[in-house]
Design a protein around this motif. Structure first.
Motif, PDB file in Angstrom:
ATOM      1  N   THR A   9      -6.726 -31.801   8.870  1.00 49.31           N
ATOM      2  CA  THR A   9      -6.637 -31.261  10.294  1.00 49.31           C
ATOM      3  C   THR A   9      -5.489 -31.833  11.075  1.00 49.31           C
ATOM      4  O   THR A   9      -5.264 -32.897  11.158  1.00 49.31           O
ATOM      5  N   ALA A  10      -5.236 -30.904  11.953  1.00 53.38           N
ATOM      6  CA  ALA A  10      -4.213 -31.269  12.979  1.00 53.38           C
ATOM      7  C   ALA A  10      -4.708 -32.198  13.963  1.00 53.38           C
ATOM      8  O   ALA A  10      -4.099 -33.373  14.211  1.00 53.38           O
ATOM      9  N   ALA A  11      -5.868 -32.409  14.371  1.00 56.27           N
ATOM     10  CA  ALA A  11      -6.683 -33.335  15.168  1.00 56.27           C
ATOM     11  C   ALA A  11      -6.687 -34.771  14.419  1.00 56.27           C
ATOM     12  O   ALA A  11      -6.474 -35.601  15.176  1.00 56.27           O
ATOM     13  N   PHE A  51       3.339 -38.788  27.435  1.00 53.68           N
ATOM     14  CA  PHE A  51       3.638 -37.497  28.686  1.00 53.68           C
ATOM     15  C   PHE A  51       2.247 -36.972  29.121  1.00 53.68           C
ATOM     16  O   PHE A  51       2.560 -36.875  30.422  1.00 53.68           O
ATOM     17  N   LEU A  52       1.407 -36.661  28.396  1.00 50.12           N
ATOM     18  CA  LEU A  52       0.145 -35.968  28.906  1.00 50.12           C
ATOM     19  C   LEU A  52      -0.470 -36.923  29.928  1.00 50.12           C
ATOM     20  O   LEU A  52      -0.632 -36.366  31.056  1.00 50.12           O
ATOM     21  N   GLN A  53      -0.626 -38.262  29.792  1.00 44.95           N
ATOM     22  CA  GLN A  53      -1.115 -39.032  30.753  1.00 44.95           C
ATOM     23  C   GLN A  53      -0.242 -39.113  31.964  1.00 44.95           C
ATOM     24  O   GLN A  53      -1.046 -39.139  33.000  1.00 44.95           O
ATOM     25  N   ASP A  69      -7.840 -28.052  29.386  1.00 41.66           N
ATOM     26  CA  ASP A  69      -6.985 -28.792  28.549  1.00 41.66           C
ATOM     27  C   ASP A  69      -7.155 -27.929  27.083  1.00 41.66           C
ATOM     28  O   ASP A  69      -8.061 -28.365  26.660  1.00 41.66           O
ATOM     29  N   ILE A  70      -6.052 -27.185  26.744  1.00 40.80           N
ATOM     30  CA  ILE A  70      -6.282 -26.398  25.461  1.00 40.80           C
ATOM     31  C   ILE A  70      -5.503 -27.433  24.133  1.00 40.80           C
ATOM     32  O   ILE A  70      -4.583 -27.636  24.401  1.00 40.80           O
ATOM     33  N   GLY A  71      -6.283 -27.463  23.295  1.00 43.10           N
ATOM     34  CA  GLY A  71      -5.825 -28.116  22.004  1.00 43.10           C
ATOM     35  C   GLY A  71      -5.830 -29.687  22.364  1.00 43.10           C
ATOM     36  O   GLY A  71      -4.934 -30.431  22.491  1.00 43.10           O
ATOM     37  N   VAL A  96     -10.745 -27.750  25.480  1.00 47.21           N
ATOM     38  CA  VAL A  96     -10.868 -26.566  24.409  1.00 47.21           C
ATOM     39  C   VAL A  96     -10.136 -27.101  23.277  1.00 47.21           C
ATOM     40  O   VAL A  96      -9.040 -27.724  23.424  1.00 47.21           O
ATOM     41  N   ASP A  97     -10.870 -27.126  22.041  1.00 44.36           N
ATOM     42  CA  ASP A  97     -10.159 -27.463  20.686  1.00 44.36           C
ATOM     43  C   ASP A  97     -10.799 -26.348  19.775  1.00 44.36           C
ATOM     44  O   ASP A  97     -11.800 -25.951  19.816  1.00 44.36           O
ATOM     45  N   ILE A  98      -9.976 -26.103  18.711  1.00 44.31           N
ATOM     46  CA  ILE A  98     -10.340 -25.216  17.474  1.00 44.31           C
ATOM     47  C   ILE A  98     -11.148 -26.132  16.504  1.00 44.31           C
ATOM     48  O   ILE A  98     -11.816 -25.417  16.023  1.00 44.31           O
ATOM     49  N   SER A 150       1.239 -30.137  23.236  1.00 50.79           N
ATOM     50  CA  SER A 150       1.638 -30.211  21.615  1.00 50.79           C
ATOM     51  C   SER A 150       0.563 -29.287  20.972  1.00 50.79           C
ATOM     52  O   SER A 150      -0.074 -29.706  20.002  1.00 50.79           O
ATOM     53  N   VAL A 151       0.226 -28.076  21.471  1.00 50.23           N
ATOM     54  CA  VAL A 151      -0.765 -27.275  21.013  1.00 50.23           C
ATOM     55  C   VAL A 151      -0.031 -25.810  20.565  1.00 50.23           C
ATOM     56  O   VAL A 151      -0.314 -25.393  19.523  1.00 50.23           O
ATOM     57  N   LEU A 152       1.092 -25.624  21.502  1.00 49.97           N
ATOM     58  CA  LEU A 152       1.778 -24.375  20.845  1.00 49.97           C
ATOM     59  C   LEU A 152       2.367 -24.266  19.755  1.00 49.97           C
ATOM     60  O   LEU A 152       2.622 -23.355  18.919  1.00 49.97           O
ATOM     61  N   GLN A 205      -4.489 -28.120   7.767  1.00 48.73           N
ATOM     62  CA  GLN A 205      -5.058 -26.479   7.975  1.00 48.73           C
ATOM     63  C   GLN A 205      -4.417 -25.874   9.113  1.00 48.73           C
ATOM     64  O   GLN A 205      -4.203 -24.597   8.853  1.00 48.73           O
ATOM     65  N   GLN A 206      -4.138 -26.616  10.075  1.00 46.77           N
ATOM     66  CA  GLN A 206      -3.052 -25.602  11.151  1.00 46.77           C
ATOM     67  C   GLN A 206      -1.792 -25.836  10.978  1.00 46.77           C
ATOM     68  O   GLN A 206      -1.199 -27.043  11.211  1.00 46.77           O
ATOM     69  N   ARG A 207      -0.898 -24.867  10.664  1.00 51.92           N
ATOM     70  CA  ARG A 207       0.429 -25.291  10.413  1.00 51.92           C
ATOM     71  C   ARG A 207       1.143 -25.573  11.557  1.00 51.92           C
ATOM     72  O   ARG A 207       0.802 -25.029  12.832  1.00 51.92           O
TER      73      ARG A 207
END
Ligand SMILES: C[S@@+](CC[C@H](N)C(=O)[O-])C[C@H]1O[C@@H](n2cnc3c(N)ncnc32)[C@H](O)[C@@H]1O
Length: 263
Positions: A9-11, A51-53, A69-71, A96-98, A150-152, A205-207
């Motif tokens: 998975t991406a995560a 960067f996020l921090q 915070d999505i993804g 939020v995460d998938i 880094s979710v888009l 899983q996530q392209r």
């Protein structure tokens, strides 16, 4: 006993890149394959997290007290709620995460925090994300920091309409932070990144999708980019004067970051 997941998975891959503890062997295998093709993969992940921090530190200084915070990924040291609440203890954070495992681990960590929670959601379904009871923790009549870090890259096609829907839900004075992978300068580096992308997309899983600087700039439509604009993520409010991690560093060149303010 539930069977162990065998597809990366991406995560999980991102967690491996950051040296975390929430990945499985299939995640490590996918990350190593991407790393072989583009040896600066792990460094890019670190730059992204840094960067996020820095963005959250900066937003807290601007007075932002609530975050979507999505993804969000697996929680590693220096989570959004930790940084935000260190400046403003009443800060509220909805992650939020998938990925269901990411959500479960996050909620385990957040169990004693009445101001933060994590919901499972797909960024491609803004009505479900914004209408989720968990998102009700945030007051959308007040400024919100929307973090799309880094979710888009995990959303295919034109993400413009998606962005407009999220930005349209934000009160004036809100901010949108975006980081996104982009093609590096130079043919050699670009070919290596493409090879890493192919490795990633056969195994995870996530392209992942790379976008150009112009395409990433367009994602900020409806906001005013705050200085220094959309730049290499490493160059966005660097932690100290003179901190420029390799101007000629490919890892720095493949990740753009910026923050837009909703007027
Ligand atoms: C590279 S990680 C970034 C984590 C965090 N934002 C950061 O920058 O440190 C990408 C995260 O996005 C999540 N993700 C991928 N596709 C998604 C989608 N369609 N909706 C919500 N989350 C998604 C993955 O599960 C993963 O946790």
């Amino acid at each position: 006993m539930a069977e162990e997941r065998t597809r990366a998975t991406a995560a999980g891959v991102y967690d491996w890149c950051l040296g975390g503890h929430h990945h499985l062997p299939c995640d490590a295998e996918a990350a190593i394959a991407a790393q072989r093709a583009f040896p600066l993969t792990t460094r890019t992940a670190r730059y992204n997290r840094d960067f996020l921090q820095r963005v959250v530190h900066w937003l807290a200084k601007q007075g932002v007290r609530q975050y979507l915070d999505i993804g969000s990924g697996y929680p590693t040291a220096g989570n959004v709620h930790e940084i935000a609440q260190a400046s403003r203890p009443d800060s509220r954070v909805v992650y939020v995460d998938i990925d269901p495992d990411t959500v479960a681990v996050s909620n385990g960590i957040l169990a004693d925090d009445p101001c933060s929670l994590c919901i499972q959601g797909d960024i491609s379904d803004p009505d479900a994300v914004l209408g989720h009871p968990g998102t009700g923790l945030l007051d959308f009549t007040e400024p919100v920091g929307l973090l799309l870090v880094s979710v888009l890259p995990f959303v295919e096609g034109d993400v413009g309409p998606l962005l407009r829907r999220y930005i349209g839900a934000l009160a004036p004075g809100s901010h949108v932070a975006i980081s996104h992978i982009t093609a590096p300068e130079g043919e050699h580096a670009r070919l290596r990144l493409e090879a890493a992308e192919r490795q990633y997309n056969t195994k995870v899983q996530q392209r992942v999708n790379v976008r150009s600087g112009d395409e990433i700039t367009a994602l900020f439509d409806g906001t005013e980019l705050v200085p220094p604009g959309l730049v290499r993520a490493t160059h966005w409010h660097p932690p100290r004067p003179g901190y420029v991690p390799g101007d000629d560093d490919e890892a720095s060149g493949v990740l753009l970051g910026g923050v837009g303010r909703v007027p």
